[in-house]
Write a protein that holds these residues in place. Structure first.
Motif, short mmCIF file in Angstrom:
data_model
loop_
_atom_site.label_atom_id
_atom_site.label_comp_id
_atom_site.label_asym_id
_atom_site.label_seq_id
_atom_site.Cartn_x
_atom_site.Cartn_y
_atom_site.Cartn_z
N MET B 16 5.80 -3.12 2.86
CA MET B 16 5.11 -3.64 1.67
C MET B 16 3.70 -4.12 2.03
N LEU B 17 3.60 -4.82 3.15
CA LEU B 17 2.26 -5.29 3.58
C LEU B 17 1.34 -4.12 3.90
N ALA B 18 1.92 -3.10 4.58
CA ALA B 18 1.11 -1.93 4.95
C ALA B 18 0.59 -1.23 3.70
N GLY B 19 1.44 -1.15 2.67
CA GLY B 19 1.04 -0.53 1.40
C GLY B 19 -0.16 -1.27 0.81
N LEU B 20 -0.09 -2.59 0.85
CA LEU B 20 -1.20 -3.40 0.30
C LEU B 20 -2.48 -3.21 1.11
N VAL B 21 -2.32 -3.14 2.45
CA VAL B 21 -3.50 -2.94 3.30
C VAL B 21 -4.14 -1.59 3.02
N LEU B 22 -3.28 -0.55 2.89
CA LEU B 22 -3.81 0.80 2.59
C LEU B 22 -4.57 0.79 1.26
N THR B 35 3.81 5.26 -1.78
CA THR B 35 5.07 5.58 -1.10
C THR B 35 5.47 4.46 -0.13
N THR B 36 4.50 4.01 0.69
CA THR B 36 4.79 2.94 1.66
C THR B 36 5.27 1.69 0.94
#
Lengths: 260, 512
Positions: B16-22, B35-36
């Motif tokens: 979830m954090l990675a999705g926000l960073v992307l 997707t992440t």
């Protein structure tokens, strides 16, 4: 109040009967003195150059010790503080935790706030003493020139508020660990992040997200003070950061009661 | 909870954090960031559902309850602090503690910013490594502090080459573009050695005024009677520099042949008569009088005889030019850079044109003026000056004689001309005994240029364009010799040793 005072005196004594406070003071003063001397020599060189140009018929250009020396010096003092504050705050709770005296404190009739405020003001007093040693430079500048007093006062007020905020944050980190080295390192990293956060985007626009990052940065609020500009925004920011640090410390100390 | 579930929970949170960073990197919800985010969310929810009973049990525990209340309390305090900070961010008190108010904007700029009726976006094309950039940023911060409608952004020309060249057609480093919804103005630095000159408050405020202004006003210079050359920016006596200064203030500057016309053009915001050699014809002065009475603005820049004195035109407006030449032999005048034929003015009348005017002005070969009735003096010579009336014998030297006019003398005067229609706008008339003060050679001497542009701005009813005085840094030097520097060094070392000595004393005492 009396209990807070007792803790304050105990902590201050602990700082000054150990060589720690003196090591911090000497380190800070030595670094500040190097900066001061370099700034002073460069200012005098500039002044001489400008005077020579004026004598040779060039346009008269004023020199200003407040703008060309003191402002830069005070900003640099905040940079040196960045290295010193973790050394001041690292022991405030970590040492008690490590020595097992934290339990004694928590089981004493003292409230959490009394303990925290006593420790906080003791650390802040050491910080203020550290910054206060540089007043010697100002006295010398007044001896050899006529700097403006009010911008100097606002600069020191800014440095004090800056310290108040960072000491609060350092205390919180110290309350999380019993290892003083870890406490100092983490405090330093957090302070560095808070310092540089303004530059994360391009710190040059009024775009709201960049303004927010700029607002969170500790250094952005100091600049006005050292210029000689007083703005309630900066006072509110530093006091809020200090309060947040103390509140989180309270939460952390409180949690040790029920976490056991 | 089993170890595998714990791992899945962590993977979910990290996803979830990675999705926000992307998302924050691209600024868009692309397929990979979505997707992440979804995978992370599914893992977290899945773990909670699969271990529902454990989660409920954990929630019931005393430590979890404390923990949750701590988090809620923390968030609550954070929210209050954010609100307090936001409130004071918008409602701040700011005070400049420097004696010269070095970091404050002028009253005029403040007035304009407080009345800013539209959003202004400023793009400053200054490179990040340019030293002058921080100076401009300091100014912009002050502008933005007074009005949040003044927004700015610095753009590095090299890093934003496409935007700079294709969108804004920037040809020069240091260009600053001011934009409103409907209009665009730009300030370009004059080229100078070692990089562009950073704009001063005056430059920024005047460009701001230009971009806020909807119409371009026209200033006419009358020609045909031997007046100054408006297009000549090279010779000493031309008015090209003055013209450029007016154009910088967003005026359209044109010449006007009044001889062949019945009336001053409708679009004239101000009319300048500068250094005429020959008197005006009756129908010309009549047209100017009508123009003044209809609310127009005229400035007459005279010169001593044999140039015409315009008495017939000016006397009805309570300003009468003397037939003299002003002489000021005083030491004070010479000390400040004047000479007997070039009196320097440091005293001004109470008027919008000269309000808070900090500069001296120099008038080379000037007449004096008599004022009466509604007219008031604008620029006044020193008391030791006099008006030499024996113009025929100037070559033999001058001295104060009984026919001469004693000082102080009025070198410029101003009056409002009542409208001939009831309720109509009053006309504005300024007379200066000299036309040389605004020539190419004199324009940038002392405050001559500011005086001239202030007059035209007032005539054109642009009271806000009156020039902003640039602040000069106050001189606060140090009186130190090389020996003093060494003394400073010794004092510092001594003080450092004192602290260290105290530390050593404490250390030894503890060891004992």
């Amino acid at each position: 109040m009396k209990n807070t005072w007792t803790i304050f005196r105990r902590e201050l004594n602990a700082y000054f009967v150990s060589p720690m406070a003196y090591v911090i003071l000497v380190f800070f003063f030595a670094l500040a003195a190097v900066f001061f001397y370099l700034f002073l020599a460069s200012f005098l060189q500039n002044q001489q150059l400008i005077q020579m140009q004026a004598q040779q018929g060039g346009r008269f250009q004023p020199v200003n010790v407040n703008l060309m020396l003191i402002r830069g010096l005070l900003l640099n003092l905040s940079v040196i503080s960045l290295f010193m504050i973790p050394m001041i705050t690292m022991r405030s709770f970590s040492e008690d935790k490590h020595n097992g005296t934290m339990e004694l404190l928590l089981t004493s009739p003292l409230t959490n706030w009394q303990i925290i405020l006593g420790k906080y003001f003791a650390a802040l007093t050491l910080y203020a003493t550290m910054i206060g040693t540089t007043l010697l430079f100002m006295v010398m500048l007044f001896f050899y020139g006529d700097p403006e007093l009010l911008p100097i006062l606002s600069g020191y007020l800014g440095l004090l508020l800056f310290g108040a905020a960072l000491v609060g944050i350092g205390m919180f980190i110290s309350s999380l660990t019993e290892n003083q080295l870890v406490s100092a390192l983490v405090t330093f990293v957090v302070m560095l992040v808070l310092w540089l956060v303004g530059a994360l985007g391009s710190f040059n626009s009024t775009n709201w997200s960049q303004q927010l990052l700029q607002y969170l940065s500790t250094i952005e609020h100091l600049d006005d003070f050292v210029k000689g500009v007083f703005d309630t925004r900066h006072v509110v920011y530093y006091l809020s950061a200090a309060f947040l640090g103390l509140f989180l410390t309270y939460q952390s100390v409180e949690s040790t009661r029920w976490r056991g | 909870m089993q170890k595998i579930w714990k791992i899945l929970l962590w993977v979910g949170v990290i996803g979830m954090l990675a999705g926000l960073v992307l998302y924050s990197i691209t600024g868009l919800w692309r397929w990979y960031s979505v997707t992440t985010e979804i995978v992370g969310l599914v893992l977290v929810i899945g773990t909670i559902i699969a271990n529902f009973r454990t989660v409920v049990q954990a929630l019931g525990r005393r430590s979890t309850k404390y923990g949750i209340s701590m988090v809620i309390g923390g968030l609550f305090v954070l929210g209050i602090l954010a609100a307090v900070n936001f409130f004071f961010y918008r409602n701040n008190y700011r005070s400049d503690w420097t004696q010269q108010k070095t970091f404050s904007l002028s009253d005029q700029t403040t007035k304009i910013l407080k009345n800013l009726g539209k959003d202004v976006q400023v793009y400053a094309f200054w490179n990040d490594n340019d030293n002058a950039r921080s100076q401009i940023q300091e100014l912009f911060v002050e502008y933005n502090n007074i009005s949040p409608r003044f927004q700015y952004e610095f753009l590095d020309v090299d890093k934003n080459a496409d935007l700079a060249q294709q969108v804004y057609e920037i040809e020069q480093y240091g260009t600053i573009v001011f934009k409103t919804e409907t209009k665009e103005e730009r300030w370009e630095p004059a080229p100078q050695f070692g990089g562009a000159r950073p704009p001063q408050e005056e430059d920024i405020t005047n460009t701001l005024i230009k971009v806020l202004r909807d119409e371009q006003k026209t200033v006419y210079f009358i020609t045909g009677h031997g007046e100054v050359d408006l297009e000549d920016a090279q010779s000493r006596d031309g008015y090209g520099v003055a013209k450029t200064a007016l154009e910088k203030q967003f005026y359209k500057v044109s010449s006007l042949d009044l001889m062949s016309m019945d009336a001053v053009p409708q679009d004239a915001s101000a009319v300048v008569i500068a250094g005429a050699d020959k008197p005006y014809l009756a129908h010309e002065t009549a047209a100017l009088t009508r123009y003044l009475k209809a609310g127009g603005g005229v400035v007459v820049l005279l010169d001593p005889a044999p140039k015409p004195d315009f008495r017939a035109f000016l006397t009805p407006f309570d300003i009468t030019p003397d037939n003299d030449i002003v002489v000021d032999p005083s030491l004070e005048n010479r000390l400040f850079g004047g000479n007997p034929g070039t009196p320097m003015v440091r005293q001004y009348g109470e008027h919008a044109i000269t309000k808070d005017f900090p500069y001296a002005t120099i008038f080379h070969m000037t007449r004096s003026l008599q004022v009466s009735g509604s007219a008031t003096a604008l620029a006044i010579s020193g008391g030791s000056a006099w008006g030499e009336t024996d113009l025929a014998n100037l070559q033999q030297g001058v001295s104060f004689g009984e026919n001469d006019i004693p000082g102080p003398l009025n070198l410029a005067a101003v009056t409002n001309v009542p409208s001939d229609s009831t309720g109509g706008k009053a006309g504005r008339l300024v007379v200066v005994g000299d036309s040389d003060f605004a020539t190419n050679i004199q324009f940038n001497t002392q405050g001559n240029g500011n005086f001239f542009t202030n007059i035209v701005s007032w005539l054109a009813q642009d009271d806000d364009l009156i020039s902003v005085s640039s602040k000069q840094m106050e001189n606060r030097p140090l009186n130190m010799t090389a020996g003093d520097l060494r003394i400073v060094l010794y004092v510092i070392i001594l003080f450092g040793l004192l602290i260290m000595g105290q530390g050593v004393r404490v250390y030894l005492k503890r060891r004992r």
